[in-house]
Design a protein around this motif. Structure first.
Motif, PDB file in Angstrom:
ATOM      1  N   ALA A  47       0.833  -1.206   0.000  1.00 29.15           N
ATOM      2  CA  ALA A  47       0.000   0.000   0.000  1.00 29.15           C
ATOM      3  C   ALA A  47       0.867   1.255   0.000  1.00 29.15           C
ATOM      4  O   ALA A  47       0.642   2.183  -0.785  1.00 29.15           O
ATOM      5  CB  ALA A  47      -0.938  -0.009   1.208  1.00 29.15           C
ATOM      6  N   ARG A  48       1.872   1.295   0.852  1.00 30.27           N
ATOM      7  CA  ARG A  48       2.753   2.465   0.930  1.00 30.27           C
ATOM      8  C   ARG A  48       3.523   2.640  -0.378  1.00 30.27           C
ATOM      9  O   ARG A  48       3.687   3.752  -0.865  1.00 30.27           O
ATOM     10  CB  ARG A  48       3.728   2.350   2.096  1.00 30.27           C
ATOM     11  N   GLY A  49       3.987   1.537  -0.943  1.00 30.11           N
ATOM     12  CA  GLY A  49       4.718   1.603  -2.200  1.00 30.11           C
ATOM     13  C   GLY A  49       3.865   2.070  -3.371  1.00 30.11           C
ATOM     14  O   GLY A  49       4.369   2.673  -4.310  1.00 30.11           O
ATOM     15  N   LEU A  50       2.568   1.797  -3.306  1.00 32.14           N
ATOM     16  CA  LEU A  50       1.644   2.258  -4.338  1.00 32.14           C
ATOM     17  C   LEU A  50       1.195   3.692  -4.092  1.00 32.14           C
ATOM     18  O   LEU A  50       0.547   4.297  -4.943  1.00 32.14           O
ATOM     19  CB  LEU A  50       0.420   1.342  -4.411  1.00 32.14           C
ATOM     20  N   CYS A  52      -0.793   4.553  -1.419  1.00 31.56           N
ATOM     21  CA  CYS A  52      -2.086   4.542  -0.734  1.00 31.56           C
ATOM     22  C   CYS A  52      -1.878   4.915   0.730  1.00 31.56           C
ATOM     23  O   CYS A  52      -1.047   4.322   1.412  1.00 31.56           O
ATOM     24  CB  CYS A  52      -2.743   3.163  -0.810  1.00 31.56           C
ATOM     25  N   ALA A  53      -2.639   5.894   1.188  1.00 30.66           N
ATOM     26  CA  ALA A  53      -2.537   6.326   2.577  1.00 30.66           C
ATOM     27  C   ALA A  53      -3.574   5.577   3.413  1.00 30.66           C
ATOM     28  O   ALA A  53      -4.390   4.832   2.896  1.00 30.66           O
ATOM     29  CB  ALA A  53      -2.766   7.825   2.667  1.00 30.66           C
ATOM     30  N   GLY A  54      -3.532   5.777   4.697  1.00 29.97           N
ATOM     31  CA  GLY A  54      -4.521   5.170   5.576  1.00 29.97           C
ATOM     32  C   GLY A  54      -3.998   3.921   6.251  1.00 29.97           C
ATOM     33  O   GLY A  54      -2.962   3.370   5.877  1.00 29.97           O
ATOM     34  N   ARG A  55      -4.726   3.486   7.242  1.00 30.16           N
ATOM     35  CA  ARG A  55      -4.356   2.318   8.035  1.00 30.16           C
ATOM     36  C   ARG A  55      -4.660   1.044   7.254  1.00 30.16           C
ATOM     37  O   ARG A  55      -5.767   0.884   6.733  1.00 30.16           O
ATOM     38  CB  ARG A  55      -5.140   2.352   9.340  1.00 30.16           C
ATOM     39  N   VAL A  56      -3.702   0.145   7.175  1.00 31.04           N
ATOM     40  CA  VAL A  56      -3.878  -1.134   6.486  1.00 31.04           C
ATOM     41  C   VAL A  56      -4.091  -2.213   7.532  1.00 31.04           C
ATOM     42  O   VAL A  56      -3.253  -2.419   8.406  1.00 31.04           O
ATOM     43  CB  VAL A  56      -2.648  -1.460   5.609  1.00 31.04           C
ATOM     44  N   THR A  57      -5.229  -2.881   7.432  1.00 33.13           N
ATOM     45  CA  THR A  57      -5.570  -3.939   8.380  1.00 33.13           C
ATOM     46  C   THR A  57      -5.968  -5.196   7.628  1.00 33.13           C
ATOM     47  O   THR A  57      -6.296  -5.146   6.446  1.00 33.13           O
ATOM     48  CB  THR A  57      -6.742  -3.511   9.294  1.00 33.13           C
ATOM     49  N   SER A  58      -5.977  -6.303   8.343  1.00 33.75           N
ATOM     50  CA  SER A  58      -6.389  -7.566   7.741  1.00 33.75           C
ATOM     51  C   SER A  58      -7.893  -7.549   7.486  1.00 33.75           C
ATOM     52  O   SER A  58      -8.666  -7.176   8.363  1.00 33.75           O
ATOM     53  CB  SER A  58      -6.031  -8.728   8.663  1.00 33.75           C
ATOM     54  N   PRO A  59      -8.327  -7.963   6.302  1.00 29.08           N
ATOM     55  CA  PRO A  59      -9.756  -7.981   5.987  1.00 29.08           C
ATOM     56  C   PRO A  59     -10.455  -9.288   6.370  1.00 29.08           C
ATOM     57  O   PRO A  59     -11.383  -9.727   5.710  1.00 29.08           O
ATOM     58  CB  PRO A  59      -9.768  -7.766   4.475  1.00 29.08           C
ATOM     59  N   TYR A  67      -7.992   0.277  -0.780  1.00 33.48           N
ATOM     60  CA  TYR A  67      -7.114   1.411  -0.497  1.00 33.48           C
ATOM     61  C   TYR A  67      -6.917   2.175  -1.797  1.00 33.48           C
ATOM     62  O   TYR A  67      -6.397   1.638  -2.765  1.00 33.48           O
ATOM     63  CB  TYR A  67      -5.773   0.934   0.072  1.00 33.48           C
ATOM     64  N   GLU A  68      -7.346   3.427  -1.804  1.00 32.33           N
ATOM     65  CA  GLU A  68      -7.284   4.263  -3.003  1.00 32.33           C
ATOM     66  C   GLU A  68      -6.309   5.413  -2.782  1.00 32.33           C
ATOM     67  O   GLU A  68      -5.803   5.606  -1.692  1.00 32.33           O
ATOM     68  CB  GLU A  68      -8.683   4.829  -3.302  1.00 32.33           C
ATOM     69  N   GLY A  69      -6.093   6.186  -3.812  1.00 33.06           N
ATOM     70  CA  GLY A  69      -5.316   7.408  -3.689  1.00 33.06           C
ATOM     71  C   GLY A  69      -3.875   7.290  -4.135  1.00 33.06           C
ATOM     72  O   GLY A  69      -3.159   8.282  -4.175  1.00 33.06           O
ATOM     73  N   GLY A  70      -3.437   6.094  -4.480  1.00 29.53           N
ATOM     74  CA  GLY A  70      -2.071   5.912  -4.954  1.00 29.53           C
ATOM     75  C   GLY A  70      -2.031   5.817  -6.464  1.00 29.53           C
ATOM     76  O   GLY A  70      -3.027   6.056  -7.140  1.00 29.53           O
ATOM     77  N   ARG A  71      -0.885   5.421  -6.990  1.00 30.51           N
ATOM     78  CA  ARG A  71      -0.772   5.297  -8.456  1.00 30.51           C
ATOM     79  C   ARG A  71      -1.659   4.186  -8.974  1.00 30.51           C
ATOM     80  O   ARG A  71      -2.083   4.204 -10.132  1.00 30.51           O
ATOM     81  CB  ARG A  71       0.681   5.132  -8.891  1.00 30.51           C
ATOM     82  N   GLY A 101      -6.630  -2.203 -10.664  1.00 29.60           N
ATOM     83  CA  GLY A 101      -5.804  -2.048  -9.471  1.00 29.60           C
ATOM     84  C   GLY A 101      -4.948  -3.276  -9.248  1.00 29.60           C
ATOM     85  O   GLY A 101      -4.701  -4.065 -10.162  1.00 29.60           O
ATOM     86  N   VAL A 102      -4.501  -3.423  -8.008  1.00 31.56           N
ATOM     87  CA  VAL A 102      -3.737  -4.587  -7.580  1.00 31.56           C
ATOM     88  C   VAL A 102      -4.613  -5.367  -6.609  1.00 31.56           C
ATOM     89  O   VAL A 102      -5.149  -4.789  -5.660  1.00 31.56           O
ATOM     90  CB  VAL A 102      -2.419  -4.162  -6.888  1.00 31.56           C
ATOM     91  N   CYS A 103      -4.767  -6.660  -6.844  1.00 26.82           N
ATOM     92  CA  CYS A 103      -5.506  -7.530  -5.927  1.00 26.82           C
ATOM     93  C   CYS A 103      -4.494  -8.354  -5.137  1.00 26.82           C
ATOM     94  O   CYS A 103      -3.748  -9.140  -5.724  1.00 26.82           O
ATOM     95  CB  CYS A 103      -6.449  -8.459  -6.686  1.00 26.82           C
ATOM     96  N   ALA A 104      -4.450  -8.143  -3.827  1.00 26.20           N
ATOM     97  CA  ALA A 104      -3.578  -8.910  -2.940  1.00 26.20           C
ATOM     98  C   ALA A 104      -4.472  -9.871  -2.173  1.00 26.20           C
ATOM     99  O   ALA A 104      -5.408  -9.437  -1.494  1.00 26.20           O
ATOM    100  CB  ALA A 104      -2.840  -7.976  -1.983  1.00 26.20           C
ATOM    101  N   VAL A 105      -4.203 -11.181  -2.276  1.00 27.54           N
ATOM    102  CA  VAL A 105      -5.119 -12.199  -1.767  1.00 27.54           C
ATOM    103  C   VAL A 105      -4.447 -13.072  -0.714  1.00 27.54           C
ATOM    104  O   VAL A 105      -3.573 -13.887  -1.037  1.00 27.54           O
ATOM    105  CB  VAL A 105      -5.650 -13.084  -2.920  1.00 27.54           C
TER     106      VAL A 105
END
Length: 144
Positions: A47-50, A52-59, A67-71, A101-105
């Protein structure tokens, strides 16, 4: 396949940032690894590398966090509570793939048949020399 050694959460996040730098729209990152291995920390780095700001938590309970707002937007899935690929299609998997986008699974092995063949596989496991360290294998792309 390339293998990396992570001594702590910050290094795991750093590897996620490195992967983010080479990802393109529509990329799927399939995680393999047990509970507590660092999949969410790796995703935080993605997320940081893309950008995207904000808190990243497990879904785990929401199934997917966006997570939006990045490249590129990042869609972080957790398949742990799903029964299989059919459940993934029920929550709009194909729509996420089409959004560019990127899907991380996480727990990707539970929906292997839904994942594209050109996916990137990230396997995180405990290092035999020290249980606090992680061995991280990345297949399907070369990191810069």
């Amino acid at each position: 396949m390339a293998e990396y050694l992570s001594h702590n959460e910050a290094e795991t996040e750093g590897l996620g940032r490195r992967l983010a730098a080479v990802l393109t729209p529509g990329a799927v990152v399939a995680y393999r690894g047990g509970l507590g291995m660092g999949k969410t920390a790796f995703t935080r780095g993605l997320a940081r590398g893309l950008g995207c700001a904000g808190r990243v938590t497990s879904p785990t309970f929401t199934i997917v966090n966006e997570y939006e707002g990045g490249r590129l937007p990042l869609f972080h899935f957790d398949m742990y509570r799903l029964e299989g690929a059919g459940d993934l299609f029920d929550i709009g998997w194909e729509d996420y793939l089409d959004r560019g986008g990127v899907c991380a699974v996480e727990w990707s092995e539970r929906a292997e048949e839904a994942l594209p063949p050109e996916k990137i596989v990230v396997t995180i496991s405990r290092c035999p020399e020290n249980p606090d360290w992680r061995t991280i294998a990345v297949e399907g792309v070369e990191l810069s």
